[in-house]
Design a protein around this motif. Structure first.
Motif, short mmCIF file in Angstrom:
data_model
loop_
_atom_site.label_atom_id
_atom_site.label_comp_id
_atom_site.label_asym_id
_atom_site.label_seq_id
_atom_site.Cartn_x
_atom_site.Cartn_y
_atom_site.Cartn_z
N ARG A 87 57.70 -48.59 -63.72
CA ARG A 87 58.24 -47.27 -64.03
C ARG A 87 58.20 -46.34 -62.81
NH1 ARG A 87 54.48 -46.03 -69.01
NH2 ARG A 87 55.12 -48.18 -69.38
N LEU A 88 57.57 -46.77 -61.72
CA LEU A 88 57.70 -46.01 -60.47
C LEU A 88 59.14 -46.03 -59.98
CD1 LEU A 88 54.54 -47.21 -58.50
CD2 LEU A 88 54.96 -44.90 -59.36
N LYS B 202 62.21 -48.82 -73.76
CA LYS B 202 61.04 -48.93 -74.63
C LYS B 202 60.04 -47.81 -74.33
CE LYS B 202 61.17 -53.95 -75.28
NZ LYS B 202 60.41 -55.21 -75.10
N ASN B 203 59.63 -47.11 -75.38
CA ASN B 203 58.59 -46.07 -75.26
C ASN B 203 58.97 -44.94 -74.32
OD1 ASN B 203 56.83 -47.38 -77.04
ND2 ASN B 203 56.00 -48.65 -75.38
N GLN B 204 60.26 -44.82 -73.99
CA GLN B 204 60.64 -43.78 -73.03
C GLN B 204 60.38 -42.39 -73.60
OE1 GLN B 204 64.64 -44.07 -71.61
NE2 GLN B 204 64.27 -42.78 -69.86
N THR B 205 60.66 -42.21 -74.92
CA THR B 205 60.42 -40.92 -75.55
C THR B 205 58.94 -40.58 -75.53
OG1 THR B 205 62.32 -41.24 -77.00
CG2 THR B 205 60.71 -39.56 -77.64
N VAL B 206 58.12 -41.57 -75.87
CA VAL B 206 56.67 -41.37 -75.83
C VAL B 206 56.23 -41.01 -74.43
CG1 VAL B 206 54.45 -42.55 -76.03
CG2 VAL B 206 56.20 -42.87 -77.78
N TYR B 207 56.80 -41.72 -73.46
CA TYR B 207 56.38 -41.51 -72.07
C TYR B 207 56.73 -40.10 -71.60
CZ TYR B 207 55.07 -43.19 -67.46
OH TYR B 207 54.43 -43.37 -66.28
N GLY C 228 57.76 -35.09 -64.18
CA GLY C 228 58.52 -35.61 -63.04
C GLY C 228 59.10 -36.99 -63.23
N TYR C 229 59.06 -37.53 -64.45
CA TYR C 229 59.57 -38.87 -64.71
C TYR C 229 61.07 -38.80 -65.02
CZ TYR C 229 60.03 -43.41 -67.07
OH TYR C 229 60.41 -44.66 -67.44
N PRO C 230 61.90 -39.76 -64.59
CA PRO C 230 61.57 -40.95 -63.79
C PRO C 230 61.37 -40.61 -62.31
CG PRO C 230 63.91 -40.88 -64.23
CD PRO C 230 63.33 -39.72 -64.98
N LYS D 121 55.44 -38.57 -54.03
CA LYS D 121 56.71 -37.86 -53.89
C LYS D 121 56.53 -36.59 -53.07
CE LYS D 121 60.03 -37.89 -56.80
NZ LYS D 121 60.93 -37.74 -57.96
N LYS D 122 55.42 -35.89 -53.31
CA LYS D 122 55.14 -34.69 -52.53
C LYS D 122 54.88 -35.04 -51.06
CE LYS D 122 53.28 -31.72 -56.18
NZ LYS D 122 54.04 -30.50 -55.84
#
Length: 774
Positions: free
Chosen positions: A640-641, A647-652, A658-660, A725-726
């Motif tokens: 997921r980096l 799958k589980n994207q809503t949960v995540y 800052g995702y994805p 990312k920073k």
């Protein structure tokens, strides 16, 4: 007529004679008074040696690798002196215009000012020169109020003239500004500039210098935090003085007086500011160091008073990025944790799966470890009295993510406050340059003021799957396995007594399923397949794994049993980052280093760090391991980096900031999750930076009840991603985006294209393909 004139002259002679007698006596009296003062009749006077070396308490300063002050260590005086050359001209001009306009024309005592003060009884201003004020600050003390104020003034005169003989005018100005207490632990001009304006003295603007010079009259009264309007008027008075003595023009004065006071308050305390947990580690480091490294005369250095300069490896910019990443993710994660642990959802919140008796045991243990319990026990209170005090409601300030200051005032019992603090998830993060061992960022928790336990180096938790790479490294090193070699994903048992265990050990995969397929080592590690890891430790033996792990810095006692393959043993983030650095540094372990040099207040080097290294793995094996762990971020639990998942994207998205992340550069890493989601880990590497993150509860019974929230990829990985990312946004940091260096004449095959094609041909459906990590 001549006789009359002669008689008249003789009649005036006694008056003239007495005038000169009185005048001479006055001069002699003044000289006598000065002599008596210098002899100490009016009180102790500083010796010549003290005048040459006036004693002031100097704070120890922690300096980052990029030259910034991370913080200071002091008891009462937060003072770091600066030289005259480091002071802005506008500050010196403001000081002289306001405090001593004839400063360059006298030798310590301003005769005109003194006569004016006597003539008007001080109603038109005093006559204290800068030199006299410095004398009072250094050697005389608080201004006296009774008759001794006159002898005190005489002492000031004597000391001021001595100072003028011993020091240049510029040195006296610098000493005066360095000694003055500006309030709020702003001892000296450097601390004042940093605390009130967030900058170094050399960066002060004219109007900012005027504020600080205005405070010299009375820093308690003219304090910009408490009395903004009064200080603004005082600042404008200073600007008026500067115009009067032509340091600025009238037009400049009018423009500057029209400006608002832009106070940028940055309090400097041991519990606030940047890198608080790291600074507390440095304090412990220094305490040990001074015990082993006395001064030439045998005395110990005082880490609070002797003005030591401690040069550290931490980069202030990367430290700020790390703290921002921790704060952003943990605040969001905590919100979801609170939501899942409300009383109506979990009557034993924040604990899961515990009886009331077990919870009472945890709470009683926490009470006995508290400062309240220890202080009352020292005072002789009985255990019943102490326990009763934990049930009495009291006013207190507690941590709160939803407040701008992360604090709120409330009323609760001390026992309830312990339970309240246990509802907060804890974290630790450390980032290190593997080639040098230089630690670049260190975050030991969410807020040092309220959570003072440093989880980077003091805490140790089960490593989970982040320990598996050491098992794979032993297999590749000793059996010459390749990332492309494959093993079956079937239930695998290690027989009793084979490796000292008393019964068969048959680990299950995290989902309890077995694909029955042959999996490459690369895909098995990427997806944390326990059955393959069990086969590997069975083949090489636990002792070989322990040996390699120990050589890589995990030097605490590790039991030589097969179950260690799944990360059942406890390690700190500090240890894990150092060990993973071996993989990124081509098989050479470099012990993490935090302090490179220590200097005394005069710049004499007292300590320099000597790197401690050890060859553990060959370059081939180290690169093969890096290649294995790149699979984790390409198509495994760390994927997921790079990608977003259906799958589980809503949960995540509920808990991730800052995702994805969509990082595209080469990254090697490993996630880790322990039983019941008690610990979430992520270890991430690029060629010149290794970073480890852990997240978990204060007790193992404090955790999410679902893997989607409690796994390392959800709890720890996001902090790593935000941090990196920073870092990449600031090219000056030089964090690598390149590929890991591949050794010449690589003897271990890491090109699994052919093997993957063969495996792919064997798979029936896309679901099977997902199961093995494609």
């Amino acid at each position: 007529m001549a006789k009359a004139k002669q008689k008249k002259q003789r009649s005036f002679f006694p008056y003239i004679k007495w005038f000169w007698i009185l005048f001479g006596s006055g001069i002699l009296l003044v000289l006598l008074v000065f002599l008596l003062a210098s002899w100490g009749v009016f009180g102790e006077m500083p010796t010549f040696e003290r005048l040459e070396n006036p004693q002031t308490n100097l704070a120890t300063e922690f300096i980052s690798s990029d030259g910034e002050t991370l913080g200071k260590l002091y008891l009462d005086d937060n003072r770091t002196p600066v030289a005259y050359e480091e002071l802005p001209k506008n500050l010196v001009n403001a000081l002289i215009a306001t405090e001593d306009a004839r400063y360059y024309d006298h030798a310590g005592i301003d005769a005109r000012g003194t006569i004016r003060a006597f003539a008007y009884l001080g109603k038109k201003g005093g006559a204290s020169t800068i030199s006299q004020q410095l004398a009072r600050q250094l050697f005389v003390g608080i201004r006296a109020k009774d008759w001794t104020k006159y002898t005190q003034k005489i002492k000031e005169w004597v000391i001021a003239t001595r100072l003028e003989r011993n020091y240049t005018k510029e040195e006296i100005v610098a000493m005066y500004l360095n000694i003055y207490d500006f309030g709020y632990a702003a001892d000296g001009i450097r601390s004042a500039a940093r605390i009130y304006f967030g900058k170094e003295p050399a960066e002060l603007r004219v109007e900012e210098s005027a504020v600080l010079v205005g405070m010299l009259k009375n820093s308690s009264l003219y304090n910009p935090i408490r009395r903004e309007e009064l200080v603004l008027n005082r600042r404008n008075t200073v600007l008026g003085q500067m115009a009067k003595y032509e340091y600025i023009t009238e037009q400049e004065k009018d423009s500057l007086q029209a400006l608002r006071m832009n106070i940028n308050f940055n309090p400097e305390s041991h519990r606030e500011g940047l890198a608080t947990y790291f600074r507390m580690y440095l304090q412990r480091f220094l305490k040990n160091w001074v015990n082993e490294n006395p001064k030439p005369d045998g005395e110990k250095y005082n880490i609070y008073l002797d003005g030591l300069k401690v040069f550290t490896t931490v980069d202030s910019r990367m430290q700020k990025n790390a703290e921002d990443a921790v704060q952003a993710h943990m605040k969001n994660l905590q919100t979801e944790f609170f939501h899942q642990n409300t009383p109506d959802r979990n009557r034993t919140a924040p604990f899961l799966d515990l009886t009331r008796g077990a919870i009472d045991t945890i709470m009683n243990s926490a009470m006995k470890r508290s400062d309240r319990w220890r202080s009352m026990a020292r005072a002789g209170k009985s255990e019943k009295e102490i326990k009763d005090s934990f049930e009495e409601k009291t006013e207190m300030t507690v941590f709160d993510w939803n407040s701008d200051s992360f604090e709120k005032d409330t009323i609760m019992t001390p026992r309830d406050s312990i339970r309240y603090y246990k509802t907060f998830l804890r974290t630790a993060m450390m980032s290190m340059e593997p080639q040098t061992g230089h630690v670049k960022a260190w975050v030991g928790g969410v807020d040092y003021k309220h959570f003072q336990y440093d989880n980077v180096i003091q805490g140790a938790r089960q490593a989970g799957s982040t320990f598996k790479p050491f098992v794979y490294a032993a297999a590749i090193d000793q059996l010459r396995y390749s990332p492309c070699d494959s093993l079956p994903d079937n239930q695998y048992c290690i027989e009793p007594l084979k490796h000292g265990n008393m019964e068969a050990w048959c680990p299950k995969n995290s989902d309890g399923k077995y694909s029955g397929k042959n999996l490459t080592l690369k895909h098995a590690l990427a997806n944390s397949v326990n059955t393959v890891t069990a086969q590997l430790i069975d083949k090489v033996g636990p002792r070989s794994v322990v040996s390699i792990a120990t050589d890589m810095g995990l030097d605490r006692e590790i039991p030589e049993v097969p179950s260690i393959a799944l990360g059942t043993h406890d390690f700190s983030v500090y240890e894990m980052v150092g060990a993973y650095g071996t993989f990124a540094n081509q098989g050479v372990y470099v012990k993490p280093v935090m302090v490179t040099r220590i200097e005394d207040k005069n710049g004499t080097v007292l300590y320099e760090y000597v790197p401690k290294t050890k060859d553990v793995l060959s370059k081939d094996v180290a690169y093969a391991m890096v290649n294995l762990m790149e699979g984790v971020t390409q198509y495994g639990s760390g994927g997921r980096l790079r990608h977003s998942f259906a799958k589980n994207q809503t949960v995540y998205k509920e808990i991730i900031t800052g995702y994805p992340y969509e990082l595209t550069n080469p990254i090697a890493g490993k996630t880790g999750t322990t039983q019941n989601q008690s610990d979430g880990w992520f270890m991430g590497m690029v060629p010149n930076l290794v970073t480890g993150v852990w997240v978990g509860g204060d007790d193992r019974a404090i955790h999410f009840n679902r893997l989607a929230y409690g796994q390392g990829a959800s709890m720890a990985l996001p902090i790593w991603a935000l941090y990196m990312k920073k870092n990449y946004e600031n090219e000056e940091l030089g964090v690598s985006q390149e590929a890991f260096e591949k050794p010449e004449n690589m003897s271990i095959n890491v090109d699994c294209t052919k093997v993957l094609k063969e495996l792919q041909d064997d798979l029936d459906t896309e679901d099977d393909l997902e199961d093995v990590g494609f």
